[in-house]
Motif scaffolding. Structure first.
Motif, PDB file in Angstrom:
ATOM      1  N   ARG A   1       0.550  -1.078  -0.526  1.00 44.26           N
ATOM      2  CA  ARG A   1      -0.175   0.595   0.261  1.00 44.26           C
ATOM      3  C   ARG A   1       1.002   1.513  -0.275  1.00 44.26           C
ATOM      4  N   SER A   2       2.207   1.501  -0.172  1.00 46.60           N
ATOM      5  CA  SER A   2       3.086   1.778   0.084  1.00 46.60           C
ATOM      6  C   SER A   2       4.578   2.151  -1.043  1.00 46.60           C
ATOM      7  N   ASP A   3       3.894   0.828  -2.300  1.00 44.11           N
ATOM      8  CA  ASP A   3       4.807   1.433  -2.872  1.00 44.11           C
ATOM      9  C   ASP A   3       6.585   0.919  -2.225  1.00 44.11           C
ATOM     10  N   ALA A   4       6.136  -0.346  -1.420  1.00 45.01           N
ATOM     11  CA  ALA A   4       7.390  -0.215  -1.291  1.00 45.01           C
ATOM     12  C   ALA A   4       7.634  -1.915  -1.237  1.00 45.01           C
ATOM     13  N   SER A   5       8.271  -2.697  -1.425  1.00 38.81           N
ATOM     14  CA  SER A   5       8.980  -4.304  -1.255  1.00 38.81           C
ATOM     15  C   SER A   5       8.593  -4.929  -0.326  1.00 38.81           C
ATOM     16  N   LEU A   6       9.392  -6.202  -0.281  1.00 36.37           N
ATOM     17  CA  LEU A   6       8.983  -6.957   1.126  1.00 36.37           C
ATOM     18  C   LEU A   6      10.640  -6.085   1.673  1.00 36.37           C
TER      19      LEU A   6
ATOM     20  N   VAL B   1      26.296  -5.812  -3.028  1.00 36.17           N
ATOM     21  CA  VAL B   1      26.175  -5.366  -0.946  1.00 36.17           C
ATOM     22  C   VAL B   1      25.371  -4.186  -2.025  1.00 36.17           C
ATOM     23  N   VAL B   2      24.631  -3.190  -1.464  1.00 37.94           N
ATOM     24  CA  VAL B   2      24.147  -1.300  -2.073  1.00 37.94           C
ATOM     25  C   VAL B   2      24.268  -1.035  -0.514  1.00 37.94           C
ATOM     26  N   PRO B   3      24.661  -0.192  -0.390  1.00 39.40           N
ATOM     27  CA  PRO B   3      24.183   0.567   1.045  1.00 39.40           C
ATOM     28  C   PRO B   3      22.870   1.323   0.918  1.00 39.40           C
TER      29      PRO B   3
ATOM     30  N   ALA C   1       7.710   5.359   6.978  1.00 42.05           N
ATOM     31  CA  ALA C   1       8.758   5.009   7.159  1.00 42.05           C
ATOM     32  C   ALA C   1       8.715   4.576   5.600  1.00 42.05           C
ATOM     33  N   LEU C   2       7.927   3.346   5.421  1.00 45.86           N
ATOM     34  CA  LEU C   2       7.614   3.043   4.576  1.00 45.86           C
ATOM     35  C   LEU C   2       7.768   3.431   3.194  1.00 45.86           C
ATOM     36  N   VAL C   3       7.512   4.258   3.187  1.00 47.60           N
ATOM     37  CA  VAL C   3       7.954   5.183   2.046  1.00 47.60           C
ATOM     38  C   VAL C   3       9.643   5.936   1.423  1.00 47.60           C
TER      39      VAL C   3
ATOM     40  N   ASN D   1      15.025   5.219  -0.747  1.00 52.23           N
ATOM     41  CA  ASN D   1      16.162   4.968  -0.945  1.00 52.23           C
ATOM     42  C   ASN D   1      16.499   3.380  -1.857  1.00 52.23           C
ATOM     43  N   MET D   2      15.348   2.373  -1.497  1.00 49.57           N
ATOM     44  CA  MET D   2      15.927   1.576  -2.120  1.00 49.57           C
ATOM     45  C   MET D   2      15.864   1.237  -3.676  1.00 49.57           C
ATOM     46  N   ARG D   3      15.232   2.549  -4.171  1.00 56.90           N
ATOM     47  CA  ARG D   3      15.239   2.404  -5.461  1.00 56.90           C
ATOM     48  C   ARG D   3      16.554   3.027  -5.082  1.00 56.90           C
ATOM     49  N   ALA D   4      16.655   4.267  -5.437  1.00 54.13           N
ATOM     50  CA  ALA D   4      18.098   4.774  -5.309  1.00 54.13           C
ATOM     51  C   ALA D   4      18.973   4.688  -5.677  1.00 54.13           C
TER      52      ALA D   4
END
Length: 492
Positions: A290-295, A346-348, A361-363, A368-371
């Motif tokens: 619902r927040s357009d976030a992956s697990l 690995v990613v930072p 927090a989810l958004v 950040n993960m998309r970045a």
């Protein structure tokens, strides 16, 4: 699904047999010009340096290995076990290659499947405790990134004491980390079982044709060669590292590197718990969507909210961004999807929260993960060389969705448990979030001190509370109750 050391698996009394791959003709080994993947080379050079400083005389040796134990509920047939191991090794070229260190140079050698045989050594009947000690020594002292074979297998058969069971046995395997990542480890569980069934029933296995990690290594080196000072991945890591140091676990004051150059001496502790039921995990996943976030982003948000809302230890500041390193798979081509090898980058991750609001927090975590998406495809070793970084990750958070790994539906019946060797580090904290058909699990390793143990236990308890809050639809995540504690289901 607990990912811990062998001590957390209750071995039965039974007959222990070692199964060791071998090549009788040294001439069967041929020089192999294919380069090492960056991660493979870094592991080898780390092992060389580690061997110069670490005491390896203990009963568990010094190998850094991963593996698994599973129960096979079929008749134990030694010749079928032998053929199973041979066919498994023939299937994966990564298990038939090795590296020689000559000065500072590393040279690869590879052998064809037909040259590999498997020899057995019946150790004899052992109690569960004695079998545990023997297997730790067998794997810990037998495995090395510079000594082939890089995988060892053992069976515990004729289990029981007054009532011997001939219709089931345990199979335990361990592999040096240079040839196997966590996903490969879990793939191997199903392959062992499928190949054993098909050999026992005298029929061909139905496993798909796969590629070789050695061919992937060629691609990896080409990718690393394209990394330069102007690469976006280099800029991402440069901003993350700031002063050239990796961030530490946020709720524990840890000392820096040893000034005297001595190796880490603290044996790491372990913790593995269930933090969400299947139903709660499903609700948590729905909240993320619902927040357009992956697990994966959801896990990052959980860790960030846990840091922000936990009661910090004296002298520890938890108000800044939550910063950690996250491993990501690099199995991009279909032929590598089921290959054994080390396919990990690995990613930072840096999640900066200014409130306890759950959706924010989810958004934020998702953004950040998309970045950093795609940064894992650029080998970290190549980037580190450009940035002059010699530090190693100290706080690592991993998320693995294991529900769709081949044969995952059978793991519970097979009593599968992923295994890792003992680890020595004064500063490293690793958290593994594992989603299975039984829900969400969290395994951890951390310095085995009273302070670190208490801090990690409190943090894991916070993570469980945060997942519960997100799954329940809470708008904000509250501060911990005074009696909040982790349920100790498995602890080494």
């Amino acid at each position: 699904m607990h990912f811990t050391e062998l001590a957390d698996y209750p071995l039965p009394d039974g007959t222990v047999t070692e199964w060791t791959p071998s090549v009788s003709d040294p001439a069967a080994w041929r020089p192999d010009a294919r380069p090492l993947a960056f991660t493979h080379e870094a592991h080898l050079r780390h092992s060389l340096e580690r061997s110069r400083t670490l005491d390896t005389t203990g009963p568990e040796g010094d190998a850094e290995w991963i593996g698994a134990v599973l129960e096979i509920d079929r008749t134990y047939d030694p010749e079928v076990v032998r053929r199973t191991v041979q066919r498994w090794i023939a299937r994966h070229e990564a298990l038939r290659t090795t590296v020689d260190a000559v000065g500072e140079s590393l040279a690869r050698r590879t052998v064809d499947p037909s040259a590999v045989t498997v020899t057995d050594r019946v150790v004899g009947f052992r109690s569960g405790a004695d079998a545990h000690d023997h297997l730790l020594s067998f794997l810990g002292r037998g495995l090395s990134p510079f000594r082939w074979p890089h995988v060892l297998i053992a069976t515990v058969s004729e289990t029981g004491f007054l009532q011997v069971d001939h219709d089931r046995f345990l199979l335990v395997f361990g592999a040096d980390h240079s040839v196997m990542d966590a996903y490969s480890m879990l793939l191997s569980v199903g392959e062992f079982r499928r190949i054993y069934d098909h050999e026992l029933d005298a029929r061909e296995h139905d496993l798909p044709v796969i590629g070789s990690h050695l061919d992937y290594s060629v691609h990896d080196r080409r990718t690393g060669a394209d990394v330069d000072a102007d690469s976006e991945a280099v800029a991402v890591w440069d901003r993350f590292l700031r002063d050239g140091r990796f961030p530490a676990f946020p709720v524990l004051a840890v000392d820096g590197d040893r000034a005297d150059g001595r190796a880490a001496t603290i044996r790491q502790g372990a913790l593995s718990v269930s933090i969400a039921s299947p139903a709660t995990t499903t609700e948590f996943a729905a909240r993320c969507r619902r927040s357009d976030a992956s697990l994966t982003a959801g896990v990052a948000a959980v860790v960030a909210l846990a840091q922000r809302t936990i009661e910090p230890a004296p002298g520890v500041d938890t108000t800044g961004p939550c910063r950690f390193v996250m491993p990501m798979h690099t199995r991009y081509a279909p032929e590598f999807a089921r290959a054994v090898g080390w396919f990990v980058g690995v990613v930072p991750v840096s999640v900066d929260l200014d409130s306890d609001h759950a959706d924010t927090a989810l958004v934020t975590a998702a953004e950040n993960m998309r970045a950093v998406a795609g940064v894992e495809s650029r080998p970290w070793s190549a980037i580190a060389a450009l940035l002059g970084v010699v530090d190693v990750p100290r706080f690592v958070v991993s998320y693995l969705d294991l529900r769709h790994v081949p044969d995952a539906a059978s793991w519970r019946d097979w009593r599968v448990q992923p295994l890792r060797s003992a680890t020595y580090s004064d500063t490293e904290v690793y958290l593994w979030f594992l989603r299975t058909r039984e829900g969400l699990f969290l395994s951890a390793r951390f310095p085995g001190t009273d302070a670190a143990t208490a801090a990690v236990h409190r943090f894991v308890a916070r993570c469980r509370t945060v997942v519960d809050a997100l799954a329940a639809g809470a708008e904000t995540v509250g501060r911990p109750a005074p009696n909040e504690a982790v349920r100790q289901e498995v602890r080494a």
